[in-house]
Design a protein around this motif. Structure first.
Motif, PDB file in Angstrom:
ATOM      1  N   HIS A  98       0.832  -1.333   0.155  1.00  0.00           N
ATOM      2  CA  HIS A  98       0.080  -0.124   0.217  1.00  0.00           C
ATOM      3  C   HIS A  98       1.020   1.184  -0.033  1.00  0.00           C
ATOM      4  O   HIS A  98       0.511   2.294  -0.810  1.00  0.00           O
ATOM      5  CB  HIS A  98      -0.773  -0.003   1.241  1.00  0.00           C
ATOM      6  CG  HIS A  98      -1.813  -1.117   1.236  1.00  0.00           C
ATOM      7  ND1 HIS A  98      -1.683  -2.307   1.963  1.00  0.00           N
ATOM      8  CD2 HIS A  98      -3.126  -1.194   0.446  1.00  0.00           C
ATOM      9  CE1 HIS A  98      -2.852  -3.241   1.666  1.00  0.00           C
ATOM     10  NE2 HIS A  98      -3.467  -2.589   0.844  1.00  0.00           N
ATOM     11  N   SER A  99       1.856   1.179   0.702  1.00  0.00           N
ATOM     12  CA  SER A  99       2.710   2.263   0.572  1.00  0.00           C
ATOM     13  C   SER A  99       3.413   2.564  -0.774  1.00  0.00           C
ATOM     14  O   SER A  99       3.659   3.623  -1.340  1.00  0.00           O
ATOM     15  CB  SER A  99       4.198   2.311   1.590  1.00  0.00           C
ATOM     16  OG  SER A  99       3.768   1.797   3.028  1.00  0.00           O
ATOM     17  N   LEU A 100       3.892   1.551  -1.411  1.00  0.00           N
ATOM     18  CA  LEU A 100       4.226   1.481  -2.619  1.00  0.00           C
ATOM     19  C   LEU A 100       3.314   2.156  -3.717  1.00  0.00           C
ATOM     20  O   LEU A 100       3.651   3.011  -4.608  1.00  0.00           O
ATOM     21  CB  LEU A 100       4.752   0.090  -3.448  1.00  0.00           C
ATOM     22  CG  LEU A 100       5.203   0.203  -4.624  1.00  0.00           C
ATOM     23  CD1 LEU A 100       6.463   0.854  -4.961  1.00  0.00           C
ATOM     24  CD2 LEU A 100       5.365  -1.571  -5.107  1.00  0.00           C
ATOM     25  N   ALA A 101       1.902   1.701  -3.499  1.00  0.00           N
ATOM     26  CA  ALA A 101       0.926   2.158  -4.439  1.00  0.00           C
ATOM     27  C   ALA A 101       0.807   3.483  -4.149  1.00  0.00           C
ATOM     28  O   ALA A 101       0.533   4.453  -5.116  1.00  0.00           O
ATOM     29  CB  ALA A 101      -0.315   1.401  -4.009  1.00  0.00           C
ATOM     30  N   ALA A 102       0.739   4.042  -2.748  1.00  0.00           N
ATOM     31  CA  ALA A 102       0.593   5.684  -2.718  1.00  0.00           C
ATOM     32  C   ALA A 102       1.675   6.599  -3.054  1.00  0.00           C
ATOM     33  O   ALA A 102       1.610   7.347  -3.998  1.00  0.00           O
ATOM     34  CB  ALA A 102       0.538   5.839  -1.117  1.00  0.00           C
TER      35      ALA A 102
END
Length: 445
Positions: A98-102
């Motif tokens: 999710h951090s990567l996606a953000a």
């Protein structure tokens, strides 16, 4: 279908025989903090997830696209550059997906997790996707879809939401994301209050929590989770398969019946039954991608083993958010993937509602109801939400509305054809308690 029922029973019996029962922490009390002895190793679980998806670039890219779209939906930010320039806090970052996606959507990211294993997984994913020595700068830009800016940052740190002052240094964030993490801290309410304080006044907060409305067997779940974390690796795998079998039974049983017909009657032993089921479950797991880009087997192990574990009352979450000046968006609380999800923001972003006037009729057991148009979608299809003095009232059509004790539970409601039934947040009489009630309905109702 007695053969299939027998196999189901054999699988589910594995759950009960892994280890002798020990005393379970009483519900509502604080449980051991994540990472302590006797708790689930979330870090190792996320490392296994990354090990699986990083073997296949196409699979990883597919999951990343799904996760980006899910984040857009979760925060109600659908514009092409809606995340650009915003700060994003990922509480309990886990695998880091999710951090990567953000980050690839343009946000500056701060990832925290109490467990070193999860921090290591997130650091590894960041290095793999954003600064691999074998990839060119043009490839990196492509992965970021043209939205990774030169002034972006991605900070990853070990830290607990129970002690945010140790790592946040007073910083607040535009977007705060806590999917399925706060209820595993061992002190959910403390974690919730700290999380709300980390959101900027005009920022948005997205929460996903386990709620009482969806689970009536809390003690049994806690027992299972404790059994799981104390089990051997082999028994953990068997418990996971049993859980997936029960969850996917409607898909498994037709395939099982078909495969068993191809096995000669003399060869149909319990052993052959068992391995046919394993093969079918594995095929379903391999072909299944969850809405948030997760892996079905990884999530199953998280669902079963995730201990410590606490449940919340939706009405309490609504009251807390409202007291802290946070207002629900996107129709208020939702029940998604076995959890309560809530998006909250500043008052100017809050959902508009219309007054629901009385008198409210009492059904004799403590519930009150009001007539509604019969042509509105109702039951599990209902999108109607109730508010009390501006705060959302419970979760929509939680399973407990089918319980005999529903009317004794404060802050609950359900919508059936022609009427809506509810209880006030404190169980009082809504005709005389001096509070105002309102409804949110989609614009197309």
């Amino acid at each position: 279908m007695p053969m299939i029922a027998s196999i189901a029973s054999s699988f589910l019996v594995l759950v009960a025989v892994v280890h002798p029962q020990k005393k379970v922490v009483a519900e509502g009390s604080e449980q051991p903090p994540a990472g302590s002895v006797g708790t689930f190793d979330f870090g190792a679980n996320w490392h296994n997830y990354l090990d699986e998806i990083l073997r296949d670039d196409d699979q990883l890219n597919t999951r990343l696209v799904i996760t980006r779209n899910q984040l857009r939906h979760d925060f109600g930010l659908h514009g092409e550059h809606a995340f650009r320039g915003r700060s994003f806090l990922d509480i309990g970052c886990g695998s880091g997906i999710h951090s990567l996606a953000a980050y690839t959507l343009g946000a500056s990211v701060f990832s925290i997790d109490a467990l070193n294993g999860s921090v290591d997984s997130t650091v590894f994913l960041r290095g793999k996707m954003l600064v691999p020595p074998s990839r060119t700068e043009s490839t990196r830009s492509s992965e970021c879809q043209g939205e990774c800016l030169s002034n972006q940052s991605w900070h990853i740190q070990q830290g607990s939401i129970l002690e945010p002052y140790a790592w946040s240094k007073g910083e607040r964030f535009d977007l705060v994301y806590a999917w399925g993490s706060l209820h595993h801290t061992g002190s959910t309410w403390h974690a919730l209050k700290n999380t709300i304080q980390l959101v900027k006044p005009a920022g948005r907060l997205f929460l996903a929590l386990y709620t009482h409305e969806l689970y009536s067997d809390h003690d049994e779940w806690l027992k299972l989770k404790k059994q799981y974390v104390e089990a051997s690796p082999r028994h953990k795998k068997m418990i996971s398969y049993a859980f997936l079998y029960a969850s996917l039974r409607e898909k498994i049983e037709p395939a099982l019946a078909e495969e068993m017909q191809n096995i000669p009657a003399l060869n149909r032993t319990d052993y052959s039954h068992f391995h046919v089921v394993l093969r079918i479950v594995e095929a379903l797991v391999n072909n299944h991608t969850l809405s948030r880009g997760m892996d079905l087997f990884t999530d199953a192990e998280d669902w079963i083993g995730g201990y410590p574990m606490e449940w919340v009352e939706t009405v309490d979450i609504c009251q807390l958010l409202h007291a802290k000046g946070r207002f629900v968006m996107q129709g208020g609380p939702q029940l998604v993937n076995g959890m309560l999800t809530v998006l909250a923001g500043p008052k100017e972003d809050a959902d508009a509602s219309v007054p629901m006037t009385g008198p409210f009729l009492e059904d004799g057991d403590g519930c009150y109801y009001r007539r509604m148009p019969e042509d509105l979608p109702s039951g599990r299809e209902s999108q109607l939400r109730i508010f009390e003095d501006g705060a959302c009232l419970g979760a929509p059509n939680g399973k407990t509305h089918e319980d005999a004790l529903f009317c004794s539970k404060p802050g609950r409601y359900f919508h059936e054809k022609g009427f809506v039934m509810f209880t006030a947040s404190d169980g009082s009489n809504p005709n005389t308690n001096g509070r105002s009630y309102s409804l949110w309905v989609p614009e197309d109702y």
